[in-house]
Design a protein around this motif. Structure first.
Motif, mmCIF file in Angstrom:
data_model
loop_
_atom_site.group_PDB
_atom_site.id
_atom_site.type_symbol
_atom_site.label_atom_id
_atom_site.label_comp_id
_atom_site.label_asym_id
_atom_site.label_seq_id
_atom_site.Cartn_x
_atom_site.Cartn_y
_atom_site.Cartn_z
ATOM 1 N N TYR A 99 0.846 -1.191 0.000
ATOM 2 C CA TYR A 99 0.000 0.000 0.000
ATOM 3 C C TYR A 99 0.884 1.244 0.000
ATOM 4 O O TYR A 99 2.074 1.179 0.324
ATOM 5 N N ILE A 100 0.295 2.361 -0.366
ATOM 6 C CA ILE A 100 0.995 3.651 -0.329
ATOM 7 C C ILE A 100 0.615 4.374 0.947
ATOM 8 O O ILE A 100 -0.563 4.420 1.329
ATOM 9 N N SER A 101 1.615 4.930 1.601
ATOM 10 C CA SER A 101 1.346 5.793 2.757
ATOM 11 C C SER A 101 2.320 6.965 2.707
ATOM 12 O O SER A 101 3.180 7.044 1.825
ATOM 13 N N LEU A 102 2.189 7.849 3.663
ATOM 14 C CA LEU A 102 3.123 8.962 3.788
ATOM 15 C C LEU A 102 4.334 8.511 4.585
ATOM 16 O O LEU A 102 4.206 7.727 5.533
ATOM 17 N N SER A 103 5.511 8.975 4.200
ATOM 18 C CA SER A 103 6.720 8.574 4.919
ATOM 19 C C SER A 103 6.671 9.030 6.373
ATOM 20 O O SER A 103 7.263 8.416 7.252
ATOM 21 N N SER A 104 5.967 10.115 6.634
ATOM 22 C CA SER A 104 5.710 10.566 8.012
ATOM 23 C C SER A 104 4.361 11.282 8.021
ATOM 24 O O SER A 104 3.874 11.724 6.974
ATOM 25 N N ARG A 105 3.765 11.383 9.173
ATOM 26 C CA ARG A 105 2.436 11.984 9.268
ATOM 27 C C ARG A 105 2.418 13.431 8.776
ATOM 28 O O ARG A 105 3.365 14.187 8.989
ATOM 29 N N LEU A 106 1.308 13.765 8.155
ATOM 30 C CA LEU A 106 1.051 15.171 7.860
ATOM 31 C C LEU A 106 0.641 15.898 9.123
ATOM 32 O O LEU A 106 0.102 15.295 10.050
ATOM 33 N N LYS A 107 0.852 17.188 9.135
ATOM 34 C CA LYS A 107 0.375 18.020 10.232
ATOM 35 C C LYS A 107 -0.803 18.857 9.759
ATOM 36 O O LYS A 107 -0.798 19.393 8.655
ATOM 37 N N GLY A 108 -1.811 18.918 10.590
ATOM 38 C CA GLY A 108 -2.979 19.732 10.288
ATOM 39 C C GLY A 108 -3.553 20.277 11.582
ATOM 40 O O GLY A 108 -2.852 20.387 12.587
ATOM 41 N N GLU A 148 -3.594 20.500 17.366
ATOM 42 C CA GLU A 148 -2.731 19.732 16.472
ATOM 43 C C GLU A 148 -3.413 18.467 15.965
ATOM 44 O O GLU A 148 -4.139 17.789 16.708
ATOM 45 N N LEU A 149 -3.120 18.159 14.710
ATOM 46 C CA LEU A 149 -3.682 16.967 14.075
ATOM 47 C C LEU A 149 -2.590 16.248 13.299
ATOM 48 O O LEU A 149 -1.770 16.877 12.625
ATOM 49 N N GLY A 150 -2.582 14.922 13.404
ATOM 50 C CA GLY A 150 -1.712 14.094 12.573
ATOM 51 C C GLY A 150 -2.573 13.344 11.565
ATOM 52 O O GLY A 150 -3.699 12.946 11.868
ATOM 53 N N VAL A 151 -2.051 13.171 10.347
ATOM 54 C CA VAL A 151 -2.821 12.524 9.280
ATOM 55 C C VAL A 151 -1.960 11.483 8.574
ATOM 56 O O VAL A 151 -0.792 11.723 8.285
ATOM 57 N N GLN A 152 -2.575 10.322 8.294
ATOM 58 C CA GLN A 152 -1.882 9.290 7.522
ATOM 59 C C GLN A 152 -2.828 8.735 6.455
ATOM 60 O O GLN A 152 -4.027 8.585 6.697
ATOM 61 N N PHE A 153 -2.264 8.469 5.266
ATOM 62 C CA PHE A 153 -3.025 7.862 4.172
ATOM 63 C C PHE A 153 -2.661 6.383 4.067
ATOM 64 O O PHE A 153 -1.500 5.998 4.241
ATOM 65 N N LEU A 154 -3.649 5.560 3.740
ATOM 66 C CA LEU A 154 -3.450 4.143 3.476
ATOM 67 C C LEU A 154 -4.133 3.853 2.140
ATOM 68 O O LEU A 154 -5.364 3.794 2.060
ATOM 69 N N ILE A 172 -9.088 3.645 -0.663
ATOM 70 C CA ILE A 172 -8.282 4.622 0.078
ATOM 71 C C ILE A 172 -8.859 4.809 1.462
ATOM 72 O O ILE A 172 -10.094 4.898 1.641
ATOM 73 N N ALA A 173 -7.983 4.878 2.449
ATOM 74 C CA ALA A 173 -8.394 5.138 3.833
ATOM 75 C C ALA A 173 -7.521 6.253 4.407
ATOM 76 O O ALA A 173 -6.374 6.441 3.981
ATOM 77 N N ILE A 174 -8.068 6.977 5.366
ATOM 78 C CA ILE A 174 -7.341 8.068 6.022
ATOM 79 C C ILE A 174 -7.463 7.905 7.528
ATOM 80 O O ILE A 174 -8.571 7.676 8.051
ATOM 81 N N GLN A 175 -6.337 8.027 8.221
ATOM 82 C CA GLN A 175 -6.330 8.012 9.683
ATOM 83 C C GLN A 175 -6.130 9.428 10.204
ATOM 84 O O GLN A 175 -5.299 10.179 9.684
ATOM 85 N N LEU A 176 -6.877 9.775 11.240
ATOM 86 C CA LEU A 176 -6.789 11.095 11.872
ATOM 87 C C LEU A 176 -6.345 10.919 13.323
ATOM 88 O O LEU A 176 -6.973 10.172 14.088
ATOM 89 N N PHE A 177 -5.267 11.622 13.697
ATOM 90 C CA PHE A 177 -4.713 11.521 15.050
ATOM 91 C C PHE A 177 -4.881 12.862 15.762
ATOM 92 O O PHE A 177 -4.121 13.807 15.514
ATOM 93 N N GLU A 178 -5.893 12.948 16.608
ATOM 94 C CA GLU A 178 -6.120 14.192 17.348
ATOM 95 C C GLU A 178 -4.966 14.450 18.310
ATOM 96 O O GLU A 178 -4.412 13.516 18.896
#
Length: 284
Positions: A147-156, A167-173, A180-186
């Motif tokens: 699968y494709i993901s981000l090498s490190s979490r995005l910041k949002g 602060e928010l962390g984001v990862q794509f799967l 496609i799936a997206i994880q959200l890290f509060e």
């Protein structure tokens, strides 16, 4: 004594004659100098006419345009306007300037496309912020499923009833363009937003590409630790990333169908995503 006087008279006459001669000679030289200046000026005017005459400039312009030397054509049109403002060719050349401007814009766009293609070919194996990973089995060992993901979490940032712009962390799967799936890290913490099969968390995703293209009300559902998007929704997200530009995302979540829980904002750089997807699907 008489001889001496005659000598001085002769000397005086000679001096006066010399002075008269000098004055006449000087006047003659001055006149000749003025004549030479006039001749030089006349020659300069003739040379200028030869170099910058209307017919010659018109010929320069037409030749430069036919040879696609647009800078020279523009230069000579400006020259024609300055030296021959009465020229009947000026209206035609004003139209030609508009045409040249259009041609130059097309050439610049073509140059940009060629540069982009050169960069793409030079970076075929560059995946930028994207990476290819393997899912693991129950023993933690890698499987053949990639699968494709981000090498490190995005910041949002995110907001809900308790916080604003935290602060928010984001990862794509990304399994493929249809999954496609997206994880959200509060709080950019270790645990993502979760849902349950019986009580899923719904989301509506919106996006805006750098070129202004937008998409809204893209529905996803979270029954575990990620928001999963269906085939059509996933394809829409995939196509936005394939532009290779920065894409702004906004996700609004709801529990129990109607209760608005939170708002999540982040930006993804799609540069080199196409390379990552090619490697995912073809292996090279």
């Amino acid at each position: 004594m008489k001889k001496l006087s005659i000598f001085f008279i002769i000397l005086a006459i000679g001096f006066c004659a010399g002075t008269v001669y000098f004055c006449v000679k000087s006047t003659t030289l001055n006149n000749e100098n003025e004549i030479l200046k006039q001749q030089v000026s006349s020659l300069e005017e003739k040379i200028d006419e030869l170099e910058n005459g209307e017919e010659r400039l018109v010929a320069f312009i037409d030749t430069a345009y036919s040879e696609k030397n647009y800078e020279e054509a523009k230069k000579q049109i400006a020259n024609l306007k300055a030296r021959h403002p009465e020229s009947k060719k000026i209206p035609d050349y004003d139209k030609l300037l508009t045409k040249i401007e259009s041609i130059e814009k097309e050439l610049e766009l073509q140059r940009q496309k060629e540069e982009a293609e050169k960069e793409r070919l030079a970076n075929l194996n560059n995946t930028g912020m994207w990476c290819i990973r393997h899912y693991v089995d129950s023993f933690g060992d890698p499987t053949t499923d990639k699968y494709i993901s981000l090498s490190s979490r995005l910041k949002g940032n995110f907001s809900n009833s308790a916080v604003t712009d935290d602060e928010l962390g984001v990862q794509f799967l990304i399994d493929n363009k249809n999954e496609i799936a997206i994880q959200l890290f509060e709080y950019d913490g270790n645990h993502s937003v979760t849902g349950e099969y019986s009580f899923p968390v719904d989301t509506y995703l919106s996006y805006r590409c750098a070129d202004g293209k937008e998409g809204k009300l893209i529905e996803g559902k979270n029954t575990s630790d990620r928001f999963v998007f269906g085939k059509n929704a996933s394809l829409t997200i995939h196509n936005a990333l394939m532009t290779g530009e920065k894409v702004k995302f906004q996700m609004t979540t709801y529990r129990y169908g109607t209760y608005r829980e939170g708002s999540y904002n982040f930006e993804v750089d799609g540069k080199y995503y196409d390379n990552a997807y090619r490697i995912l699907t073809t292996g090279k």
